[in-house]
Enzyme design. Structure first.
Site, PDB file in Angstrom:
ATOM      1  N   ASP A 105       5.891   2.135   2.196  1.00  0.00           N
ATOM      2  CA  ASP A 105       4.899   1.101   2.505  1.00  0.00           C
ATOM      3  C   ASP A 105       4.128   1.552   3.744  1.00  0.00           C
ATOM      4  O   ASP A 105       4.688   1.598   4.849  1.00  0.00           O
ATOM      5  CB  ASP A 105       5.649  -0.223   2.760  1.00  0.00           C
ATOM      6  CG  ASP A 105       4.711  -1.403   2.972  1.00  0.00           C
ATOM      7  OD1 ASP A 105       3.542  -1.170   3.374  1.00  0.00           O
ATOM      8  OD2 ASP A 105       5.153  -2.541   2.751  1.00  0.00           O
ATOM      9  N   HIS A 106       2.878   1.860   3.549  1.00  0.00           N
ATOM     10  CA  HIS A 106       2.093   2.444   4.649  1.00  0.00           C
ATOM     11  C   HIS A 106       1.802   1.435   5.755  1.00  0.00           C
ATOM     12  O   HIS A 106       1.353   1.790   6.834  1.00  0.00           O
ATOM     13  CB  HIS A 106       0.783   3.016   4.077  1.00  0.00           C
ATOM     14  CG  HIS A 106       0.198   4.115   4.906  1.00  0.00           C
ATOM     15  ND1 HIS A 106       0.699   4.503   6.117  1.00  0.00           N
ATOM     16  CD2 HIS A 106      -0.871   4.929   4.682  1.00  0.00           C
ATOM     17  CE1 HIS A 106      -0.027   5.485   6.622  1.00  0.00           C
ATOM     18  NE2 HIS A 106      -0.990   5.764   5.769  1.00  0.00           N
ATOM     19  N   ARG A 107       2.070   0.149   5.504  1.00  0.00           N
ATOM     20  CA  ARG A 107       1.911  -0.823   6.591  1.00  0.00           C
ATOM     21  C   ARG A 107       3.004  -0.642   7.626  1.00  0.00           C
ATOM     22  O   ARG A 107       2.879  -1.033   8.777  1.00  0.00           O
ATOM     23  CB  ARG A 107       1.976  -2.261   6.036  1.00  0.00           C
ATOM     24  CG  ARG A 107       0.823  -2.620   5.141  1.00  0.00           C
ATOM     25  CD  ARG A 107       1.067  -3.947   4.463  1.00  0.00           C
ATOM     26  NE  ARG A 107       2.294  -3.939   3.666  1.00  0.00           N
ATOM     27  CZ  ARG A 107       2.763  -4.999   3.009  1.00  0.00           C
ATOM     28  NH1 ARG A 107       2.127  -6.151   3.073  1.00  0.00           N
ATOM     29  NH2 ARG A 107       3.866  -4.909   2.291  1.00  0.00           N
ATOM     30  N   ILE A 128       5.205   2.428   7.578  1.00  0.00           N
ATOM     31  CA  ILE A 128       5.534   3.838   7.825  1.00  0.00           C
ATOM     32  C   ILE A 128       4.265   4.679   7.780  1.00  0.00           C
ATOM     33  O   ILE A 128       3.476   4.581   6.832  1.00  0.00           O
ATOM     34  CB  ILE A 128       6.555   4.316   6.758  1.00  0.00           C
ATOM     35  CG1 ILE A 128       7.877   3.559   6.963  1.00  0.00           C
ATOM     36  CG2 ILE A 128       6.767   5.823   6.845  1.00  0.00           C
ATOM     37  CD1 ILE A 128       8.743   3.513   5.760  1.00  0.00           C
ATOM     38  N   PRO A 184       0.851  -1.198   0.000  1.00  0.00           N
ATOM     39  CA  PRO A 184       0.000   0.000   0.000  1.00  0.00           C
ATOM     40  C   PRO A 184       0.889   1.251   0.000  1.00  0.00           C
ATOM     41  O   PRO A 184       1.532   1.560   0.994  1.00  0.00           O
ATOM     42  CB  PRO A 184      -0.806  -0.118   1.296  1.00  0.00           C
ATOM     43  CG  PRO A 184      -0.273  -1.284   2.030  1.00  0.00           C
ATOM     44  CD  PRO A 184       0.860  -1.902   1.285  1.00  0.00           C
TER      45      PRO A 184
END
Ligand code: CAO
Length: 461
Positions: free
Chosen positions: A433-435, A437, A257
């Site tokens: 990667d929003h998972r 950061i 993501p």
């Protein structure tokens, strides 16, 4: 003495003009009892007309594109000697009573019914007039047309394909939902299944399931378009590198993501310093570009924000932080994008990095990178600044969790102490990667990079 049997279109319900979409046999073919001869298609269903006897096809009386009604002559079959009258009797069972959906591969003639794993449930459910096959499979009469009802449900529109194509796909283990149809109204043809399989084998087509191992993607495939209908075309084979990078990029794009944070750095002083050092660099045989500085700044950022120097554990439940600083550098080559890795960037000076960059990008362009050259990166940099552009959104090179994208620096008026002054501004972006950061960490990281690039003395702190 041989007997000629006429095969006619049986009771097909309330339709008086149904399209023949496939002729599955040729004159002279030996056919078995129940072997499908043709496929018919109405607005709602496609169905195969099987041979009621075993024997040799001596004439075919329909062609693809014909419209037929109940009673139309399909073919003449010379009955094989051993064909039994009992079988013939079964063969004459009217269609409305005979339709059955036996979807087990090995329990008799394939009816073309939906595969339990790959087809929507709506297709598996017998209609009111159909007996439940799983309770009494052996009682099902034979030689009636086998139908597949095209229905849609909350799960979406099922793939549009004839029973024989469905059977073909099942034999090859192809999920028809991933195949684009090039037939009329998007119907999937046998050739479409073949091209899909070729695409998967050559790596050009992602099966989705492979790209997203956890549970399948359900991503609808891009429809296949015959572009030659619109003008002249040329087909060019993709290079091995382009196919491989395409696979990696798709995998990252589908799994990660992404968020992209944009920022800019005032590199006026950095550029002045770089120019001062250029002669020294060229005496050492290296070309000192902003990229070497960016690498040092990136490592400073990774040290300050260690989550950017990590990978998500395959379980998704922990982070693996790295105590080393190897950077992947995207290099544009005639055969496609490659990302060689420069190791231990934290331990190297600007000239060493510039030298290594020149050497590795040269080898990349000559196609001489080894597998070791492209392994082990913690974080990547994609620099398009030497080419142009104002900004872009790079794709994270998973399992890394972030990537720096660098655009072209430009002189701009900046308001300082009550006046506009010319400053060299470098636009850049970091995709992450929003998972792993969060947005706040993302902008702190880019802000930190901007500070370091704006004042290189910070690298010493
Ligand atoms: N702003 C302004 N000028 C820049 C710049 C920037 N951000 N970055 C480089 N330049 C200048 C360089 O200083 C050099 O000019 P001088 O000769 O006057 O010093 C010129 O542009 C050309 O630089 P370069 O491209 O040869 O060297 P580099 O170190 O910047 O890049 C490499 C090396 C291998 C990264 C580059 O050649 C390359 O392949 N870039 C493409 C990467 C790519 O395709 N990324 C996309 C991947 S998909 O996301």
């Amino acid at each position: 003495m041989s007997e000629i049997r006429e095969v006619k279109v049986p009771d097909i319900g309330d339709f008086d003009a149904v399209d023949v979409i496939e002729v599955l046999v040729s004159v002279g073919d030996e056919v078995e009892l129940d072997q499908s001869l043709i496929t018919l298609e109405s607005d709602k269903a496609s169905m195969e007309v099987p041979s009621p006897v075993a024997g040799k096809v001596v004439s075919l009386d329909v062609s693809v594109g014909d419209q037929v009604a109940e009673g139309a002559l399909v073919a003449k079959v010379e009955v094989a000697e051993e064909d039994s009258p009992e079988k013939d009797q079964e063969a004459t069972v009217p269609a409305t009573e005979a339709e059955t959906e036996d979807d087990t591969e090995d329990s008799g003639p394939d009816t073309g019914a939906a595969d339990a794993e790959s087809e929507p449930a709506a297709e598996e459910t017998p209609t009111e007039s159909e007996p439940e096959p799983k309770e009494s499979p052996t009682a099902a009469p034979r030689s009636a047309p086998t139908a597949e009802i095209e229905t849609s449900d909350a799960g979406g529109v099922p793939p549009h394909a004839s029973p024989s194509v469905r059977r073909f796909a099942r034999e090859l283990g192809v999920d028809l939902k991933q195949v684009s149809g090039s037939g009329r109204k998007g119907r999937i043809l046998k050739e479409d299944v073949e091209s899909f399989v070729k695409g998967v084998l050559s790596g050009a087509t992602s099966t989705g399931a492979a790209a997203v191992p956890s549970g399948g993607s359900g991503i609808p495939p891009v429809p296949a378009v015959d572009f030659s209908k619109f003008g002249p075309i040329e087909e060019i084979e993709l290079s091995r590198i382009r196919r491989a990078s395409g696979r990696n990029i798709s995998r990252s794009w589908l799994n990660v993501p992404h968020v992209t944070q944009f920022d800019e750095a005032d590199i006026t002083e950095m550029e002045e310093f770089r120019k001062q050092q250029k002669d020294t660099a060229s005496r050492r045989g290296v070309k000192l570009t902003p990229l070497a500085f960016l690498m040092k700044a990136a490592v400073a950022g990774l040290k300050e924000f260690p989550d950017f120097n990590s990978s998500l554990h395959p379980s998704g439940e922990k982070l693996i932080r790295k105590g080393y600083f190897h950077l992947g550098i995207a290099v544009d080559t005639p055969k496609g994008l490659v990302v060689p890795v420069i190791r231990d960037v934290d331990q190297k000076g600007l000239f060493d990095l510039a030298g290594e960059l020149g050497e590795v990008s040269e080898r990349a362009r000559e196609g001489k990178l080894t597998p070791t050259d492209i392994q082990g990166a913690c974080f990547s940099i994609s620099s398009l600044g030497g080419i142009g552009g104002t900004n872009f959104t790079p794709i994270v090179n998973a399992p890394e969790v972030a990537i720096l994208g660098v655009a072209r620096a430009k002189w701009q008026p900046v308001f300082e102490d009550g006046a506009f002054v010319p400053r060299l501004i470098l636009p850049f972006s970091v995709s992450y990667d929003h998972r792993v950061i969060d947005g706040a960490a993302g902008v702190r990281f880019t802000g930190y990079l901007a500070q370091v690039l704006g004042d290189l003395r910070r690298l010493l702190l």
